[in-house]
Write a protein that holds these residues in place. Structure first.
Motif, PDB file in Angstrom:
ATOM      1  N   VAL A  38     -15.794 -10.882   1.229  1.00 28.43           N
ATOM      2  CA  VAL A  38     -14.362 -10.609   1.137  1.00 28.43           C
ATOM      3  C   VAL A  38     -14.138  -9.153   0.728  1.00 28.43           C
ATOM      4  O   VAL A  38     -14.813  -8.623  -0.157  1.00 28.43           O
ATOM      5  CB  VAL A  38     -13.696 -11.582   0.140  1.00 28.43           C
ATOM      6  N   ASP A  39     -13.224  -8.492   1.397  1.00 24.94           N
ATOM      7  CA  ASP A  39     -12.935  -7.079   1.169  1.00 24.94           C
ATOM      8  C   ASP A  39     -12.008  -6.939  -0.035  1.00 24.94           C
ATOM      9  O   ASP A  39     -10.864  -7.393  -0.010  1.00 24.94           O
ATOM     10  CB  ASP A  39     -12.286  -6.495   2.419  1.00 24.94           C
ATOM     11  N   THR A  40     -12.500  -6.322  -1.098  1.00 27.42           N
ATOM     12  CA  THR A  40     -11.686  -6.129  -2.309  1.00 27.42           C
ATOM     13  C   THR A  40     -10.888  -4.830  -2.281  1.00 27.42           C
ATOM     14  O   THR A  40     -10.195  -4.521  -3.252  1.00 27.42           O
ATOM     15  CB  THR A  40     -12.588  -6.133  -3.560  1.00 27.42           C
ATOM     16  N   GLY A  41     -10.964  -4.095  -1.186  1.00 25.71           N
ATOM     17  CA  GLY A  41     -10.279  -2.806  -1.099  1.00 25.71           C
ATOM     18  C   GLY A  41      -8.800  -2.842  -1.422  1.00 25.71           C
ATOM     19  O   GLY A  41      -8.289  -1.957  -2.121  1.00 25.71           O
ATOM     20  N   PRO A  42      -8.025  -3.858  -0.939  1.00 22.57           N
ATOM     21  CA  PRO A  42      -6.588  -3.863  -1.247  1.00 22.57           C
ATOM     22  C   PRO A  42      -6.277  -3.882  -2.737  1.00 22.57           C
ATOM     23  O   PRO A  42      -5.239  -3.389  -3.153  1.00 22.57           O
ATOM     24  CB  PRO A  42      -6.103  -5.150  -0.558  1.00 22.57           C
ATOM     25  N   LEU A  43      -7.177  -4.448  -3.546  1.00 26.60           N
ATOM     26  CA  LEU A  43      -6.934  -4.466  -4.986  1.00 26.60           C
ATOM     27  C   LEU A  43      -6.954  -3.065  -5.577  1.00 26.60           C
ATOM     28  O   LEU A  43      -6.239  -2.783  -6.542  1.00 26.60           O
ATOM     29  CB  LEU A  43      -7.993  -5.328  -5.687  1.00 26.60           C
ATOM     30  N   TRP A  44      -7.766  -2.200  -5.008  1.00 24.08           N
ATOM     31  CA  TRP A  44      -7.875  -0.837  -5.533  1.00 24.08           C
ATOM     32  C   TRP A  44      -6.897   0.122  -4.854  1.00 24.08           C
ATOM     33  O   TRP A  44      -6.471   1.103  -5.466  1.00 24.08           O
ATOM     34  CB  TRP A  44      -9.315  -0.332  -5.354  1.00 24.08           C
ATOM     35  N   ARG A  45      -6.537  -0.162  -3.625  1.00 24.34           N
ATOM     36  CA  ARG A  45      -5.680   0.766  -2.889  1.00 24.34           C
ATOM     37  C   ARG A  45      -4.185   0.548  -3.136  1.00 24.34           C
ATOM     38  O   ARG A  45      -3.400   1.475  -2.979  1.00 24.34           O
ATOM     39  CB  ARG A  45      -5.967   0.663  -1.386  1.00 24.34           C
ATOM     40  N   HIS A  46      -3.781  -0.687  -3.490  1.00 28.82           N
ATOM     41  CA  HIS A  46      -2.357  -1.013  -3.536  1.00 28.82           C
ATOM     42  C   HIS A  46      -2.014  -1.627  -4.890  1.00 28.82           C
ATOM     43  O   HIS A  46      -2.323  -2.791  -5.152  1.00 28.82           O
ATOM     44  CB  HIS A  46      -1.991  -1.954  -2.393  1.00 28.82           C
ATOM     45  N   GLN A  47      -1.362  -0.829  -5.717  1.00 28.84           N
ATOM     46  CA  GLN A  47      -1.075  -1.231  -7.082  1.00 28.84           C
ATOM     47  C   GLN A  47      -0.200  -2.480  -7.146  1.00 28.84           C
ATOM     48  O   GLN A  47      -0.427  -3.377  -7.973  1.00 28.84           O
ATOM     49  CB  GLN A  47      -0.401  -0.078  -7.813  1.00 28.84           C
ATOM     50  N   GLY A  48       0.814  -2.550  -6.286  1.00 31.42           N
ATOM     51  CA  GLY A  48       1.699  -3.703  -6.295  1.00 31.42           C
ATOM     52  C   GLY A  48       0.954  -4.990  -5.988  1.00 31.42           C
ATOM     53  O   GLY A  48       1.160  -6.015  -6.646  1.00 31.42           O
TER      54      GLY A  48
END
Length: 470
Positions: A38-48
């Motif tokens: 699972v790609d955890t990138g959105p957790l680090w890229r998008h604060q909201g």
């Protein structure tokens, strides 16, 4: 022109278009085994999104604590397993009514404010259970009343969170964000029950319920940190006309209708959990422990499957992927019904659980891409009602078939019917089967569908391209 929601009264800015992901899905930078995780990138890229996800994770653990505590405390109070079942059954009507009627509310008001209200109301239900547990002689009626109250607002909260997602992440990160939400839910389903037993044994029921209250407090704080999330074009007044519009949209959107029906068929015909006690005793010659293993196996598969969804954003035809997963689910359930060796049966249930959760993420991608922002609340609430109601209908269907032809027949025939339903759905609704992932072209960052340059169809449909949770 890209549409930007107006600034609401009070000067708080609405959610702006999230920045594009620096590495869109399919960039080729994630390969090998790492590309499956699972790609955890959105957790680090998008604060909201990180704030939304964190609140969901914490509140999910608290809610799972309460699920275990309610069942166990009810049994301790009454000594009746039937009463435990009645407490659960008493939540069904408010759960379905709240989710269906709450959809128009989500599409009428700022979704951030809706989530704030639902956290308070959900916390109130848990607080009622906590106060009851602190009495010298806890009462039975609060177990019915407060669990029903909480159930009524679960669907509203779920729809509001799903409706907000497209405003917090860009289209390229939508699939990964849905996978992360699914993984969080599966993780809480394991962590919560495991922790509940330890806490109840050492500190009693009241602490479990108060921890749930605190978890909703954490979720409340994370929601306060979100931007305003008003529905597109200011929303539509809540009412029966709004609800009817959501139902009409679900029926008219072929990809959306296909995603809804294929899952409903798989759950109604293929859900085997009502058969677990009979199979444990008559086929596997076990007891309560065996029943526990059978119930845990699909959850284990779902957790594993949710952690292996890194590829989902790169799949061009999510409709076909859903069909493959449902066929995989049906084949695994068919094999389970024919298996007489417990380890093989458990392995097949693990496979079924993994196929189901991967299918659910693909379906949610279709729902998100196919539904205009102004309709997100109503469509997601109807999807939630199907998610909650389908397995319960499946329990009734499998129980009745087992009473006539035996539990093994009910299991393997249900698996075959799931496969048949998937085939018929894809044949009857080809727009669903041919649905194309339009993440980078069909949805604007502000959440408004954009017409396809190819055919001028609605955003999300395939053939014509591109059309309207799980």
């Amino acid at each position: 022109m890209r549409q930007t929601p107006p600034t609401p009264a009070g000067g708080r800015m609405s959610a702006r278009a999230p920045r594009p992901s620096p590495e869109p899905r399919g960039s080729g930078t994630r390969r090998g085994v790492g590309g499956l995780l699972v790609d955890t990138g959105p957790l680090w890229r998008h604060q909201g999104f990180r704030r939304l996800w964190t609140g969901q994770m914490v509140a999910g653990v608290g809610s799972q604590l309460t699920v275990v505590a309610v069942g166990y405390q009810t049994y301790r109070l009454t000594g009746s397993t039937a009463m435990v079942g009645l407490v659960s059954l008493g939540q069904l009507a408010p759960l379905l009514a709240g989710s269906v009627l709450g959809g128009p509310v989500v599409d009428a008001f700022d979704r951030r404010k809706v989530m704030l209200v639902t956290q308070v109301l959900l916390a109130a239900g848990a607080a009622g259970l906590a106060v009851n547990a602190m009495l010298g002689h806890p009462l039975l009626w609060p177990m019915f009343a407060f669990t029903a109250e909480s159930a009524a607002f679960q669907g509203v909260d779920w729809a509001a969170r799903r409706s907000s997602l497209r405003r917090l992440v860009p289209p390229a990160d939508l699939a990964a964000s849905l996978s992360l939400q699914s993984a969080a839910f599966q993780a809480t389903s394991v962590l919560g029950p495991a922790a509940a037993g330890l806490i109840i044994a050492h500190a009693g029921f009241s602490l479990v319920y108060w921890l749930n209250v605190a978890s909703f407090g954490v979720a409340f704080i994370t929601v306060t940190r979100l931007p305003a999330l008003p529905p597109e074009s200011g929303g539509q007044p809540a009412g029966l006309a709004s609800l009817a519009g959501g139902i009409s949209y679900l029926r008219s959107s072929r990809p959306l209708a296909g995603a809804f029906l294929i899952d409903l068929g798989a759950m109604v015909f293929g859900m085997p959990r009502a058969l677990f006690p009979a199979l444990a005793l008559t086929v596997y010659h076990g007891g309560a422990t065996t029943v526990g293993y059978l119930n845990a196996a699909p959850g284990l598969g779902a957790l594993i499957g949710s952690l292996l969804t890194g590829h989902i954003g790169r799949v061009a035809r999510p409709g076909r992927a859903v069909a493959v997963c449902v066929v995989g689910w049906g084949a695994a359930i068919t094999g389970f019904g024919l298996a007489t060796w417990l380890p093989a049966a458990l392995a097949l249930l693990v496979v079924a659980g993994a196929a189901d959760v991967v299918s659910s993420v693909f379906r949610m991608v279709i729902v998100q891409q196919s539904t205009p922002d102004a309709m997100q609340g109503r469509v997601n609430s109807l999807v939630f009602a199907g998610i909650q109601g389908g397995p319960r209908l499946g329990d009734a269907e499998s129980g009745m078939v087992a009473a006539v032809a035996g539990p093994q027949f009910a299991a393997w025939s249900g698996g075959l019917l799931s496969i048949a339903t998937a085939v018929v759905t894809c044949w009857a609704i080809p727009q669903f089967y041919r649905y194309r992932n339009v993440a980078s072209a069909a949805v604007s960052f502000a959440g408004a569908p954009v017409e396809s340059a190819d055919r001028g169809g609605r955003a999300g449909e395939a053939e014509p391209e591109p059309g309207p949770v799980s």
